[in-house]
Design an enzyme around this catalytic site. Structure first.
Site, PDB file in Angstrom:
ATOM      1  N   ARG A  30       1.652   5.038  16.146  1.00 55.85           N
ATOM      2  CA  ARG A  30       2.673   5.315  17.165  1.00 55.85           C
ATOM      3  C   ARG A  30       2.491   6.602  17.937  1.00 55.85           C
ATOM      4  O   ARG A  30       3.145   6.792  18.956  1.00 55.85           O
ATOM      5  CB  ARG A  30       4.056   5.291  16.501  1.00 55.85           C
ATOM      6  CG  ARG A  30       4.509   3.876  16.170  1.00 55.85           C
ATOM      7  CD  ARG A  30       5.711   3.889  15.263  1.00 55.85           C
ATOM      8  NE  ARG A  30       5.325   4.472  13.984  1.00 55.85           N
ATOM      9  CZ  ARG A  30       6.160   4.679  12.977  1.00 55.85           C
ATOM     10  NH1 ARG A  30       7.439   4.378  13.104  1.00 55.85           N
ATOM     11  NH2 ARG A  30       5.729   5.201  11.845  1.00 55.85           N
ATOM     12  N   ARG A  39       2.961  -2.360  20.858  1.00 56.26           N
ATOM     13  CA  ARG A  39       4.108  -2.558  19.958  1.00 56.26           C
ATOM     14  C   ARG A  39       5.405  -2.874  20.696  1.00 56.26           C
ATOM     15  O   ARG A  39       6.338  -3.436  20.119  1.00 56.26           O
ATOM     16  CB  ARG A  39       4.304  -1.319  19.087  1.00 56.26           C
ATOM     17  CG  ARG A  39       3.585  -1.366  17.766  1.00 56.26           C
ATOM     18  CD  ARG A  39       4.219  -2.330  16.770  1.00 56.26           C
ATOM     19  NE  ARG A  39       5.284  -1.674  16.031  1.00 56.26           N
ATOM     20  CZ  ARG A  39       6.552  -1.987  16.119  1.00 56.26           C
ATOM     21  NH1 ARG A  39       6.949  -2.951  16.928  1.00 56.26           N
ATOM     22  NH2 ARG A  39       7.440  -1.353  15.397  1.00 56.26           N
ATOM     23  N   ASP A  75      -1.880  -3.539   7.138  1.00 57.07           N
ATOM     24  CA  ASP A  75      -1.040  -2.711   6.266  1.00 57.07           C
ATOM     25  C   ASP A  75      -1.304  -3.099   4.821  1.00 57.07           C
ATOM     26  O   ASP A  75      -1.631  -4.260   4.540  1.00 57.07           O
ATOM     27  CB  ASP A  75       0.450  -2.899   6.582  1.00 57.07           C
ATOM     28  CG  ASP A  75       1.272  -1.771   5.960  1.00 57.07           C
ATOM     29  OD1 ASP A  75       1.388  -0.709   6.602  1.00 57.07           O
ATOM     30  OD2 ASP A  75       1.747  -1.937   4.825  1.00 57.07           O
ATOM     31  N   TYR A 150       5.700  -0.743  -4.457  1.00 54.49           N
ATOM     32  CA  TYR A 150       6.549  -1.328  -3.406  1.00 54.49           C
ATOM     33  C   TYR A 150       7.239  -2.594  -3.898  1.00 54.49           C
ATOM     34  O   TYR A 150       8.394  -2.853  -3.576  1.00 54.49           O
ATOM     35  CB  TYR A 150       5.726  -1.616  -2.144  1.00 54.49           C
ATOM     36  CG  TYR A 150       5.564  -0.379  -1.301  1.00 54.49           C
ATOM     37  CD1 TYR A 150       6.577   0.023  -0.429  1.00 54.49           C
ATOM     38  CD2 TYR A 150       4.432   0.417  -1.397  1.00 54.49           C
ATOM     39  CE1 TYR A 150       6.462   1.179   0.324  1.00 54.49           C
ATOM     40  CE2 TYR A 150       4.306   1.576  -0.644  1.00 54.49           C
ATOM     41  CZ  TYR A 150       5.323   1.944   0.210  1.00 54.49           C
ATOM     42  OH  TYR A 150       5.220   3.091   0.948  1.00 54.49           O
TER      43      TYR A 150
HETATM   44  O1  CP3 Z   1      -5.106   3.858   9.397  1.00 51.19           O
HETATM   45  C1  CP3 Z   1      -4.993   2.994  10.290  1.00 51.19           C
HETATM   46  O2  CP3 Z   1      -4.986   3.270  11.498  1.00 51.19           O
HETATM   47  C2  CP3 Z   1      -4.929   1.545   9.867  1.00 51.19           C
HETATM   48  C3  CP3 Z   1      -3.633   1.003   9.700  1.00 51.19           C
HETATM   49  C4  CP3 Z   1      -2.763   1.301   8.498  1.00 51.19           C
HETATM   50  C5  CP3 Z   1      -1.357   1.169   8.576  1.00 51.19           C
HETATM   51  N1  CP3 Z   1      -0.853   1.337   7.320  1.00 51.19           N
HETATM   52  C6  CP3 Z   1      -0.613   0.863   9.813  1.00 51.19           C
HETATM   53  C7  CP3 Z   1       0.849   1.066   9.866  1.00 51.19           C
HETATM   54  C8  CP3 Z   1      -3.091   1.632   7.180  1.00 51.19           C
HETATM   55  C9  CP3 Z   1      -4.444   1.955   6.558  1.00 51.19           C
HETATM   56  C10 CP3 Z   1      -1.868   1.635   6.441  1.00 51.19           C
HETATM   57  C11 CP3 Z   1      -1.796   1.887   4.999  1.00 51.19           C
HETATM   58  C12 CP3 Z   1      -0.490   2.070   4.353  1.00 51.19           C
HETATM   59  N2  CP3 Z   1       0.680   1.396   4.602  1.00 51.19           N
HETATM   60  C13 CP3 Z   1      -0.257   2.940   3.260  1.00 51.19           C
HETATM   61  C14 CP3 Z   1      -1.306   3.792   2.592  1.00 51.19           C
HETATM   62  C15 CP3 Z   1      -1.645   4.980   3.410  1.00 51.19           C
HETATM   63  C16 CP3 Z   1      -0.618   6.064   3.360  1.00 51.19           C
HETATM   64  O3  CP3 Z   1      -0.077   6.376   4.425  1.00 51.19           O
HETATM   65  O4  CP3 Z   1      -0.373   6.598   2.280  1.00 51.19           O
HETATM   66  C17 CP3 Z   1       1.093   2.822   2.899  1.00 51.19           C
HETATM   67  C18 CP3 Z   1       1.791   3.590   1.799  1.00 51.19           C
HETATM   68  C19 CP3 Z   1       1.673   1.834   3.747  1.00 51.19           C
HETATM   69  C20 CP3 Z   1       3.082   1.314   3.722  1.00 51.19           C
HETATM   70  C21 CP3 Z   1       3.747   1.526   5.016  1.00 51.19           C
HETATM   71  N3  CP3 Z   1       3.522   0.787   6.159  1.00 51.19           N
HETATM   72  C22 CP3 Z   1       4.741   2.492   5.335  1.00 51.19           C
HETATM   73  C23 CP3 Z   1       5.289   3.514   4.366  1.00 51.19           C
HETATM   74  C24 CP3 Z   1       5.085   2.303   6.689  1.00 51.19           C
HETATM   75  C25 CP3 Z   1       6.126   3.037   7.485  1.00 51.19           C
HETATM   76  C26 CP3 Z   1       5.449   4.280   7.945  1.00 51.19           C
HETATM   77  C27 CP3 Z   1       6.082   4.916   9.135  1.00 51.19           C
HETATM   78  O5  CP3 Z   1       5.379   5.821   9.639  1.00 51.19           O
HETATM   79  O6  CP3 Z   1       7.171   4.552   9.591  1.00 51.19           O
HETATM   80  C28 CP3 Z   1       4.295   1.260   7.191  1.00 51.19           C
HETATM   81  C29 CP3 Z   1       4.279   0.763   8.585  1.00 51.19           C
HETATM   82  C30 CP3 Z   1       3.022   1.018   9.362  1.00 51.19           C
HETATM   83  N4  CP3 Z   1       1.762   0.760   8.896  1.00 51.19           N
HETATM   84  C31 CP3 Z   1       2.938   1.518  10.703  1.00 51.19           C
HETATM   85  C32 CP3 Z   1       1.573   1.540  11.014  1.00 51.19           C
HETATM   86  C33 CP3 Z   1       0.943   1.934  12.338  1.00 51.19           C
HETATM   87  C34 CP3 Z   1       4.115   1.897  11.607  1.00 51.19           C
HETATM   88  C35 CP3 Z   1       4.766   0.617  12.013  1.00 51.19           C
HETATM   89  C36 CP3 Z   1       5.158   0.498  13.458  1.00 51.19           C
HETATM   90  O7  CP3 Z   1       4.302   0.375  14.344  1.00 51.19           O
HETATM   91  O8  CP3 Z   1       6.392   0.468  13.673  1.00 51.19           O
END
Ligand code: CP3
Length: 340
Positions: A30, A39, A75, A150
């Site tokens: 984002r 998005r 994700d 989770y």
């Molecule tokens: O790194 C990259 O660019 C690849 C994409 C990627 C996402 N999530 C996209 C995402 C990767 C590798 C992840 C991994 C992920 N997801 C982890 C492990 C990495 C870390 O950060 O510790 C975890 C714990 C998750 C679970 C998850 N997914 C959470 C906690 C959230 C909310 C985070 C937030 O910032 O609000 C997500 C959603 C998510 N995954 C988004 C993105 C770009 C935001 C969603 C959106 O576009 O609204």
């Protein structure tokens, strides 16, 4: 077909390419206006399930930042599709039907990821086509503990009371869930490699919820099985165990090519733990990018300098990039690391 930019894979092999390779955890997200544009048309769940849109978003930081590796846009929680369990992103993930009791654990249906997660493998193929061998593509999954946390907590947790409660009050139930989760993740990573990823990263983002002794007893054997399984897949593995620098010594016991370092330890101290024959990845505090360019430059150069004590160094942040980051400063970071 050789890649045009091999620097990341060279470093994974322990070689020292002409410049320190860099990519950023959560590099597609984002903070980028191009990502927000995509998005605005689809939900996060729809995005993850549209291979062509995943490819478009995966390439945004390759074009926009000049990083040396792409990471598949997806994700860690999409694997719950193999269990028939829905996740809503609000934007933080919420699982409507968490698994907390032995009866709920026994009722789970562990489906085949090759059957239920075909859209991820399609996204890998779409990314590889779109990348046209410019940079390598990293596939990934959550580690068994982080993914299971989770499923049990039902959301991102502060105290991890439910999953830790399960570990300490019903260790056999926890171990059974970890066993099944690990098997699922092994096959999921195999599917990603068969579809074409060039490297893998396993995220144990919530490892720091446990003390090192409890992590060793309850989590490490399952993580070790996953790591050993991936050694047969023919691509390098980055193991990122986050949240407590005292877990680094445990992670370094496992035969992953690259050890991911979070920002809770200085790079020279981390390398003192992993040893001079290990490849490290990391570890700038992502929030530093909210500071001025001179500070980012100084800290990035210090990190590159410290990384020279390791066998090889892949520059990265010590956790995901903040959504409040100015893309221009991320681009500047890439230039600084490439010229350091
Ligand atoms: O790194 C990259 O660019 C690849 C994409 C990627 C996402 N999530 C996209 C995402 C990767 C590798 C992840 C991994 C992920 N997801 C982890 C492990 C990495 C870390 O950060 O510790 C975890 C714990 C998750 C679970 C998850 N997914 C959470 C906690 C959230 C909310 C985070 C937030 O910032 O609000 C997500 C959603 C998510 N995954 C988004 C993105 C770009 C935001 C969603 C959106 O576009 O609204």
């Amino acid at each position: 077909m050789p890649l045009q930019n091999e620097t990341f894979l060279q470093a994974c092999r322990g070689e020292r390419p002409a410049h320190t390779p860099i990519w950023l955890m959560r590099q597609a997200g984002r903070y980028m206006p191009e990502y927000r544009a995509v998005r605005s048309r689809v939900t996060f769940n729809q995005l993850c399930r549209s291979p062509d849109l995943c490819a478009e978003v995966t390439l945004q930081p390759i074009d926009g930042l000049g990083v040396d590796a792409a990471i598949l846009f997806s994700d860690i929680l999409v694997v719950f599709d193999a269990l028939g369990i829905d996740v809503r992103f609000e934007p933080s993930p919420v699982i409507a039907t968490p698994v907390r009791t032995e009866a709920e654990a026994l009722a789970l249906r562990w489906g085949d990821p090759h059957e239920h997660l075909g859209y991820v493998f399609d996204a890998v193929r779409a990314c590889k086509r779109a990348l046209a061998d410019r940079v390598p593509l990293i596939g990934f999954c959550g580690a068994p503990f982080t993914t299971l946390s989770y499923l049990v907590e039902g959301q991102t947790s502060r105290e991890f009371e439910k999953i830790k409660g399960m570990i300490f009050s019903a260790p056999k139930v926890f171990a059974g869930l970890m066993e099944n989760m690990t098997s699922l993740l092994c096959e999921y990573l195999r599917g990603q490699v068969l579809a074409g990823v060039d490297a893998l990263q396993v995220f144990d983002s919530w490892a720091g919820a446990l003390s090192p002794a409890d992590y060793r007893e309850h989590v490490l054997p399952h993580l070790a099985r996953l790591v050993h399984f991936t050694r047969g897949l023919g691509v390098p593995l980055i193991l990122f165990v986050r949240g407590n620098a005292n877990l680094l010594a445990l992670a370094a016991e496992l035969p992953a090519e690259v050890i991911g370092i979070d920002w809770s330890i200085d790079m020279d101290q981390a390398i003192a733990v992993t040893g001079p024959n290990r490849v490290v990845q990391g570890n700038l505090d992502p929030m530093l990018l909210l500071g001025p360019a001179e500070l980012v430059e100084r800290k990035a150069r210090a990190c590159v300098a410290a990384g020279r004590a390791a066998k090889a160094h892949i520059f990265n942040l010590g956790h995901g990039i903040s959504r409040h980051t100015d893309p221009a400063i991320a681009r500047h970071l890439v230039e600084v690391v490439h010229s350091a």
